[in-house]
Design an enzyme around this catalytic site. Sequence first.
Site, PDB file in Angstrom:
ATOM      1  CG  ASP A  53      -4.522 -54.956  -9.463  1.00 23.53           C
ATOM      2  OD1 ASP A  53      -5.175 -53.902  -9.501  1.00 23.53           O
ATOM      3  OD2 ASP A  53      -4.180 -55.572 -10.488  1.00 23.53           O
ATOM      4  NE  ARG A  94      -2.929 -46.561  -9.831  1.00 31.73           N
ATOM      5  CZ  ARG A  94      -1.964 -46.990  -9.030  1.00 31.73           C
ATOM      6  NH1 ARG A  94      -0.993 -46.163  -8.681  1.00 31.73           N
ATOM      7  NH2 ARG A  94      -1.950 -48.237  -8.615  1.00 31.73           N
ATOM      8  CG  HIS A 150      -1.790 -46.619 -15.241  1.00 34.32           C
ATOM      9  ND1 HIS A 150      -2.777 -47.496 -14.856  1.00 34.32           N
ATOM     10  CD2 HIS A 150      -1.554 -46.873 -16.551  1.00 34.32           C
ATOM     11  CE1 HIS A 150      -3.123 -48.264 -15.867  1.00 34.32           C
ATOM     12  NE2 HIS A 150      -2.404 -47.899 -16.911  1.00 34.32           N
ATOM     13  CG  HIS A 243      -0.854 -54.550 -11.838  1.00 36.85           C
ATOM     14  ND1 HIS A 243      -0.567 -55.319 -12.943  1.00 36.85           N
ATOM     15  CD2 HIS A 243      -1.963 -53.818 -12.165  1.00 36.85           C
ATOM     16  CE1 HIS A 243      -1.447 -55.068 -13.891  1.00 36.85           C
ATOM     17  NE2 HIS A 243      -2.310 -54.163 -13.451  1.00 36.85           N
ATOM     18  CG  ASP A 353      -5.055 -49.768  -7.542  1.00 35.89           C
ATOM     19  OD1 ASP A 353      -5.246 -50.859  -6.974  1.00 35.89           O
ATOM     20  OD2 ASP A 353      -4.418 -49.680  -8.611  1.00 35.89           O
ATOM     21  CG  ASN A 354      -8.126 -52.060  -8.386  1.00 38.12           C
ATOM     22  OD1 ASN A 354      -7.599 -51.272  -9.163  1.00 38.12           O
ATOM     23  ND2 ASN A 354      -7.656 -53.280  -8.215  1.00 38.12           N
TER      24      ASN A 354
END
Length: 778
Positions: A53, A94, A150, A243, A353-354
């Site tokens: 994040d 991922r 995850h 995160h 990841d984003n």
Amino acid sequence: MNDQLHNGPHPVRDYTGFEGTVAEKASESIAAWKPAARAREGAPNVVVMLMDDMGYSDIAPFGSEIDTPALADIAADGYRLGNYQTPPMCAPARAALLTGMNPHRAGFAYVPHMDPGFPNSAMELPADAPTLAENFRAAGYATFMVGKWHLTVESKMHDAAEKSSWPVQRGFDRYYGCMDGFTSLFHPHRLVRDNSQVVVDEYPEDYYLTDDLTDQALGMISELRSSDAGKPFFLYFAHTAVHGPVQAKAADMEKYRGRYESGWDHIRSERFARQVELGLFPEGTACAPRNSEPGSDVVPWDSLSVEQQALFARYMEAYAAAVDNVDQNLRRLTDHLKALGEYENTIIVFTSDNGGTSEGGDTGTRSYFSRFSAPRSGLPMDWQPDVPRDPELIGGPRTYVHYPRGWAYASNTPFRMYKTFPHAGGVRVPMLLSWPAGLPRTADDDGVRHQFAHAVDIGPTLMQLAGVQPLAERHGLPARETDGVPFGNWLRNAAATSEHTTQYTELNGRRGYIAGTWKAIAPEPNGPGWKHDGWELYDLAADPTELVNVAAEHPEKVRELAAKWQADAWWNQVYPLNDDGSFNRNRPASELLLEQPVTLYPGAPTLERYRSAKLVRLRSFTIDAQVELAAGDGGVLVAHGDQGGGYVLFIEHGKLVLAYNEYGEVKRIGAPIEPGLRDIRVEFAALPDFKWAISLHIDGRQLAVLPDVFQLTGMAPFAGISVGLDRGGPVDWELSRRHGCYRYTGRLRHVRYTPGDKADYNPEQIVELDRAMAAAFE
């Protein structure tokens, strides 16, 4: 005579006459082994470090004011990929990174907190898709992972689960971390080493997960070098930071005290100016203004009250400190590689990841699970998404917080929108790649690359750089075709073009499609009211921040990209779309096994989070405990949850007490308890409006009641059930300050959970998948 020689219990036999001699057999084995051995000779180590994040502008090489000198050094030694993109959510990203496949084909249309039964949301990597770790291991590499996994459906994360989708079964020799989507950085709710839970009764006062993960990674490398000086390694370091809940060490937070009082508008302006100066964007590029879409809007910083500004700035101090700490630990890793003489021949990738997330809402929260609750619709008017707490607690172990989305707007500078959206704010993230020995930069190269790259390209690129051939099969199945395209050519030659020219995006029904310098976005979920003319169109060559919708001027291009999106959607098994949230509700009937009554005994490891939740979430339930109590005995009988929300039942000074942590506000009830054999019961009765009535019973007599508390919903209680002590993060902070984990000193025979009726507002739909599939073909 050879038959008489033994090595342990197994004789060494002469196989002369059985298709060759022992020597010939050995030669054949060596020949079969040689490709992997050759791959080791001078092969580079590979480190992939993935943030969680973190937005495009949150590190110094991409314009941030956050102190990240280790990342600046990696950028100086390598390359900054200014147009690297990713699926807009963590698990899909991922899956794409580890398989080289688009996320829906890899089984991850969303995060694995659902199990609707469709191939695009299997929430397990396909059995015929080798992971990056499996490819590197087959080439003779040691394969290590630390951090967030995850990629296992949550119903298979408990200790008795079938583990084919756990990290070790997907190619990692060693694993240490949290398999869930996030956790507390001070008191992780569940750590796993390889295939087993790490049982931690109490974390040290100075514990911090980012430090621990780095310690573990360094230990894996050192252990390898102790036994094999030349074997290369692949390390996948998947941070839990940043995160939510956002947490940071006090010393790191103090470093940023007062740094964000100027607000998100000013910080975004400063970052964008640096991005242009760094060559990430050309002069004349327009920085996107504050997001104005309902539910995503950001207010001007100057419109906030003085009190709001002070509170909101504190959130960002915690976030910056957490990023800073990641950089400090990266320095430890690179220093270790330099001490080993291996830094120059190590490929290092650093990315996210984003994009930055808006899940903190418009005001942020000190009650992460209350703000981030599910179901989010239908909550009563008096629901409190931010239980007031002392702002000085923000970022520390007592609060589970997230910043207001205005800081995500700054994080994603210069783009629009956030995590989960197909706009650049959700999918464009920073990426660094260095390999001094293999990809040295020339003096006239600033290292910035503007070519398009995607998460699916990382694996093929690393394998190509390292000389690793992709596996042709996995477990006897032909390997699936991958979607990634190596980009080593334009790392070496800035003038080369990207061979990855088209890419679809989909999440929650929102869609995007890139074809060269054109990008189409369908910003609304494909549900009721959706129109076929709802696509927006952007010319990225002239408008990289997606400000000017030119769909009306180029209707033919809109139709072309919409058709290409649909074709890619069919190929990548994107359908059905989770455009109405129904994926979140459907659960297979096999999960009913997790809702059966369970008896727990003292000393057992903590019951895993999801297994625990199935006993209590959005339903009535009872807890029965049988104790033998002598004078002076005390301690915790059962605990479920942590500082983010939970409950703990304990005996202290001759009194039985239930402490209920309602997302940060603790409520207690209790009654005297006499020595002897005692039957204790706690009843949780589901009420309307997501509430429980809690009653405390001793030997069949009701003695105390909490008549009206908000239920713990969504991901709370986050820590699982522990018996005989409060293991991990404490539910009741004051109790933990007095006694630590407070192990029960008497004899606790057992604790039994009996789930009752589900509440009417429980959205779960148990689906008999076999029966439903059979009906579909009748």
